[in-house]
Design a protein around this motif. Sequence first.
Motif, mmCIF file in Angstrom:
data_model
loop_
_atom_site.group_PDB
_atom_site.id
_atom_site.type_symbol
_atom_site.label_atom_id
_atom_site.label_comp_id
_atom_site.label_asym_id
_atom_site.label_seq_id
_atom_site.Cartn_x
_atom_site.Cartn_y
_atom_site.Cartn_z
ATOM 1 N N ALA A 62 0.858 -1.187 0.000
ATOM 2 C CA ALA A 62 0.000 0.000 0.000
ATOM 3 C C ALA A 62 0.897 1.241 0.000
ATOM 4 N N ASP A 63 0.315 2.379 -0.322
ATOM 5 C CA ASP A 63 1.079 3.624 -0.282
ATOM 6 C C ASP A 63 1.717 3.829 1.093
ATOM 7 N N ALA A 64 0.985 3.477 2.147
ATOM 8 C CA ALA A 64 1.504 3.627 3.513
ATOM 9 C C ALA A 64 2.725 2.731 3.742
ATOM 10 N N ASP A 65 2.762 1.552 3.122
ATOM 11 C CA ASP A 65 3.924 0.673 3.244
ATOM 12 C C ASP A 65 5.147 1.319 2.601
ATOM 13 N N ILE A 66 4.948 1.879 1.409
ATOM 14 C CA ILE A 66 6.055 2.550 0.721
ATOM 15 C C ILE A 66 6.543 3.723 1.568
ATOM 16 N N ALA A 67 5.622 4.516 2.087
ATOM 17 C CA ALA A 67 5.998 5.658 2.923
ATOM 18 C C ALA A 67 6.790 5.196 4.148
ATOM 19 N N ARG A 68 6.344 4.143 4.792
ATOM 20 C CA ARG A 68 7.010 3.656 6.007
ATOM 21 C C ARG A 68 8.381 3.054 5.711
ATOM 22 N N PHE A 69 8.437 2.162 4.712
ATOM 23 C CA PHE A 69 9.675 1.411 4.497
ATOM 24 C C PHE A 69 10.716 2.132 3.647
ATOM 25 N N CYS A 70 10.294 3.167 2.924
ATOM 26 C CA CYS A 70 11.256 3.944 2.138
ATOM 27 C C CYS A 70 11.610 5.260 2.825
ATOM 28 N N PHE A 71 10.659 5.826 3.594
ATOM 29 C CA PHE A 71 10.880 7.161 4.138
ATOM 30 C C PHE A 71 10.655 7.269 5.635
ATOM 31 N N GLY A 72 10.271 6.181 6.293
ATOM 32 C CA GLY A 72 9.957 6.229 7.716
ATOM 33 C C GLY A 72 11.193 6.341 8.586
ATOM 34 N N PRO A 73 11.012 6.152 9.896
ATOM 35 C CA PRO A 73 12.122 6.328 10.837
ATOM 36 C C PRO A 73 13.240 5.291 10.686
ATOM 37 N N ALA A 74 12.941 4.129 10.132
ATOM 38 C CA ALA A 74 13.959 3.095 9.897
ATOM 39 C C ALA A 74 13.815 2.572 8.465
ATOM 40 N N PRO A 75 14.154 3.390 7.461
ATOM 41 C CA PRO A 75 13.947 2.967 6.066
ATOM 42 C C PRO A 75 14.772 1.728 5.722
ATOM 43 N N VAL A 76 14.172 0.844 4.917
ATOM 44 C CA VAL A 76 14.873 -0.375 4.512
ATOM 45 C C VAL A 76 15.175 -0.407 3.020
ATOM 46 N N PHE A 77 14.673 0.574 2.281
ATOM 47 C CA PHE A 77 15.055 0.696 0.878
ATOM 48 C C PHE A 77 14.994 2.148 0.469
ATOM 49 N N GLN A 78 15.646 2.428 -0.638
ATOM 50 C CA GLN A 78 15.621 3.758 -1.231
ATOM 51 C C GLN A 78 15.141 3.615 -2.662
ATOM 52 N N ALA A 79 14.816 4.730 -3.283
ATOM 53 C CA ALA A 79 14.321 4.667 -4.656
ATOM 54 C C ALA A 79 14.774 5.892 -5.439
ATOM 55 N N LEU A 80 14.994 5.662 -6.713
ATOM 56 C CA LEU A 80 15.250 6.731 -7.668
ATOM 57 C C LEU A 80 14.071 6.796 -8.620
ATOM 58 N N LEU A 81 13.691 7.999 -9.012
ATOM 59 C CA LEU A 81 12.605 8.203 -9.958
ATOM 60 C C LEU A 81 13.153 8.860 -11.220
#
Length: 161
Positions: free
Chosen positions: A35-54
């Motif tokens: 979900a969008d919330a998963d992406i927000a949490r795991f890419c940008f949250g307090p403990a991100p586990v991945f990054q992304a390039l656009l």
Amino acid sequence: MLEISIRQAVPDDAQGLNRALRQLSAHMGDEHRAADADIARFCFGPAPVFQALLAEDSARAILGVAAYSPFFSTVYGAVGIYVSDLWVDAETRGKQLGRRLLAAVRATGTEKWDARFLRLGVYHDNPSAMAFYERIGFVHDPETQFLTLSGKPFETLGDTP
């Protein structure tokens, strides 16, 4: 000529990033559970586990995405970058955007983590993706096989029988 820029994703990109990744899932025939919330949490949250390039055009339409994470390899004695997702819009394929995204991942990973190699997985039934990666210089390593533990076995790992 279509002008495309590549940039690091930021928290406001979570919805657009997930929309692009959903298109990748659909193209691969995969169920998309994020979900969008998963992406927000795991890419940008307090403990991100991945990054992304656009990759975007001048109107800021997303034409490509690379999602990636660092990891350490004792075999290489170095940090590697695992590219978990690489997507290029169907109308933009064939214009070297996938190569540009991977080069940007390499540059970012080298700068942030002193990374020395890239790793990714390719579905067996995706020969066009395999050919693309091989043209760039990726090689199949017959010594390794990725395995996945999920669902009930993941949840009960460590439980006594």
